[in-house]
Design a protein around this motif. Structure first.
Motif, PDB file in Angstrom:
ATOM      1  N   GLY A  19       3.836  -5.118   4.983  1.00  0.00           N
ATOM      2  CA  GLY A  19       3.764  -4.902   3.540  1.00  0.00           C
ATOM      3  C   GLY A  19       3.149  -3.556   3.247  1.00  0.00           C
ATOM      4  O   GLY A  19       2.553  -2.933   4.136  1.00  0.00           O
ATOM      5  N   PRO A  20       3.287  -3.085   2.001  1.00  0.00           N
ATOM      6  CA  PRO A  20       2.740  -1.769   1.644  1.00  0.00           C
ATOM      7  C   PRO A  20       1.216  -1.789   1.512  1.00  0.00           C
ATOM      8  O   PRO A  20       0.584  -2.848   1.651  1.00  0.00           O
ATOM      9  CB  PRO A  20       3.405  -1.482   0.286  1.00  0.00           C
ATOM     10  N   SER A  23      -1.346  -4.578  -0.236  1.00  0.00           N
ATOM     11  CA  SER A  23      -0.587  -5.816  -0.487  1.00  0.00           C
ATOM     12  C   SER A  23      -1.358  -7.051  -0.026  1.00  0.00           C
ATOM     13  O   SER A  23      -0.899  -8.177  -0.242  1.00  0.00           O
ATOM     14  CB  SER A  23       0.793  -5.764   0.185  1.00  0.00           C
ATOM     15  N   ARG A 134       3.341  -2.255   9.431  1.00  0.00           N
ATOM     16  CA  ARG A 134       4.501  -1.883   8.613  1.00  0.00           C
ATOM     17  C   ARG A 134       5.818  -2.220   9.325  1.00  0.00           C
ATOM     18  O   ARG A 134       6.850  -2.363   8.697  1.00  0.00           O
ATOM     19  CB  ARG A 134       4.504  -0.377   8.317  1.00  0.00           C
ATOM     20  N   TYR A 149       6.236 -11.000   4.697  1.00  0.00           N
ATOM     21  CA  TYR A 149       6.251  -9.693   4.022  1.00  0.00           C
ATOM     22  C   TYR A 149       5.486  -9.862   2.718  1.00  0.00           C
ATOM     23  O   TYR A 149       5.889 -10.625   1.847  1.00  0.00           O
ATOM     24  CB  TYR A 149       7.677  -9.205   3.756  1.00  0.00           C
ATOM     25  N   ASP A 151       3.667  -8.485  -0.811  1.00  0.00           N
ATOM     26  CA  ASP A 151       3.774  -7.433  -1.825  1.00  0.00           C
ATOM     27  C   ASP A 151       2.968  -7.872  -3.041  1.00  0.00           C
ATOM     28  O   ASP A 151       2.519  -9.026  -3.132  1.00  0.00           O
ATOM     29  CB  ASP A 151       5.242  -7.180  -2.202  1.00  0.00           C
ATOM     30  N   ARG A 157      -1.971  -3.462  -6.544  1.00  0.00           N
ATOM     31  CA  ARG A 157      -2.239  -2.798  -5.264  1.00  0.00           C
ATOM     32  C   ARG A 157      -3.139  -1.582  -5.457  1.00  0.00           C
ATOM     33  O   ARG A 157      -4.040  -1.332  -4.662  1.00  0.00           O
ATOM     34  CB  ARG A 157      -0.920  -2.421  -4.577  1.00  0.00           C
ATOM     35  N   ASP A 173       2.895   5.140   0.372  1.00  0.00           N
ATOM     36  CA  ASP A 173       3.966   4.128   0.434  1.00  0.00           C
ATOM     37  C   ASP A 173       5.336   4.796   0.505  1.00  0.00           C
ATOM     38  O   ASP A 173       6.220   4.345   1.235  1.00  0.00           O
ATOM     39  CB  ASP A 173       3.926   3.210  -0.789  1.00  0.00           C
ATOM     40  N   SER A 177       7.836   4.404   3.668  1.00  0.00           N
ATOM     41  CA  SER A 177       9.093   3.672   3.452  1.00  0.00           C
ATOM     42  C   SER A 177      10.320   4.554   3.677  1.00  0.00           C
ATOM     43  O   SER A 177      11.425   4.027   3.828  1.00  0.00           O
ATOM     44  CB  SER A 177       9.184   3.136   2.021  1.00  0.00           C
ATOM     45  N   ASP A 194       4.183 -12.931  -2.896  1.00  0.00           N
ATOM     46  CA  ASP A 194       3.554 -12.098  -3.926  1.00  0.00           C
ATOM     47  C   ASP A 194       2.074 -12.461  -3.935  1.00  0.00           C
ATOM     48  O   ASP A 194       1.687 -13.510  -4.459  1.00  0.00           O
ATOM     49  CB  ASP A 194       4.203 -12.377  -5.289  1.00  0.00           C
TER      50      ASP A 194
END
Ligand code: DC
Length: 211
Positions: A19-20, A23, A134, A149, A151, A157, A173, A177, A194
């Motif tokens: 995840g970023p 997150s 990542r 994953y 987010d 964030r 990010d 990405s 989430d």
């Protein structure tokens, strides 16, 4: 701890979390590791350790060969504390300088190849574990028992990374990405969470039920 139906060959628990920035990977991986009684590896700390050494040795972060040489020669120990060549860098790697440099270092394919190898060795020698980063579900451990994953909205964030600043987080990010080598992406077969919508305890319960 292992999973598997009674009588069937059991296999060690390997959970991949991607995840970023901000997150919630570290919070969840800590909680899951504690709940399941297994070890946790923060692979971001490994890339941060290399970025720290690059800064320390005054190497140009865009000099691919020189940065790969730093990674090759650096002894990194990641646990409750993080050390590089015997120096405790737990706090130093969270500083803004390292955060601003780490994406360039992590985009270096030679550095990634070295780190991926060490991460796989870590999993083998610990008999599984919770591994966050990542590219964990996509590249490092594509056969993980469970891939997550995480987010959350950009606002949530950024608030979690307020010391780094919303713009710096967004820049990191973007770099993570869009790089050519193992960019951040949702791995095949990953469950999406989430983390802005649930408490840590709720997510731990959900994940344990998926095992
Ligand atoms: O999880 P973190 O924010 O501490 O990670 C720091 C940086 O390391 C992140 O910006 C991208 C890189 N990273 C990576 O490329 N691959 C990983 N498996 C983990 C982190």
């Amino acid at each position: 701890m292992t999973v598997g139906a009674p009588g069937a060959a059991s296999r060690p628990i390997v959970i991949a979390i991607d995840g970023p920035a901000g997150s919630g990977k570290s919070t969840l991986s800590r909680a899951l590791a504690a709940r399941l009684g297994i070890q946790r590896l923060d692979t971001g700390a490994m890339y941060r350790a290399v970025a720290w050494a690059v800064l320390q040795r005054q190497v140009d972060p865009t000099d691919a060969d020189a940065v790969a040489d730093v990674a090759q020669t650096l002894a990194i120990d990641v646990g409750d504390r993080v050390s590089a060549d015997g120096t405790d860098i737990t706090e130093a790697i969270r500083g803004v300088e390292v955060s601003a440099t780490v994406s360039a270092v992590a985009a270096n394919p030679a550095v990634r190849a070295l780190m991926v190898e060490r991460q796989r060795q870590w999993v083998a020698s610990h008999g599984g574990g919770v591994v966050e980063g990542r590219d964990i579900g996509s590249v490092v451990l594509p056969d993980a028992v469970l891939k997550l994953y995480l987010d959350a909205s950009p606002d949530v964030r950024a608030a979690r990374r307020s010391e780094e600043g919303a713009e710096a987080v967004a820049r990191r990010d973007r770099l993570d990405s869009t790089r050519a080598a193992s960019p951040l992406e949702v791995p095949d077969g990953a469950r999406l969470i989430d983390t802005g919508a649930h408490s840590v305890e709720e997510i731990v319960k959900m994940v344990v039920a998926w095992l």
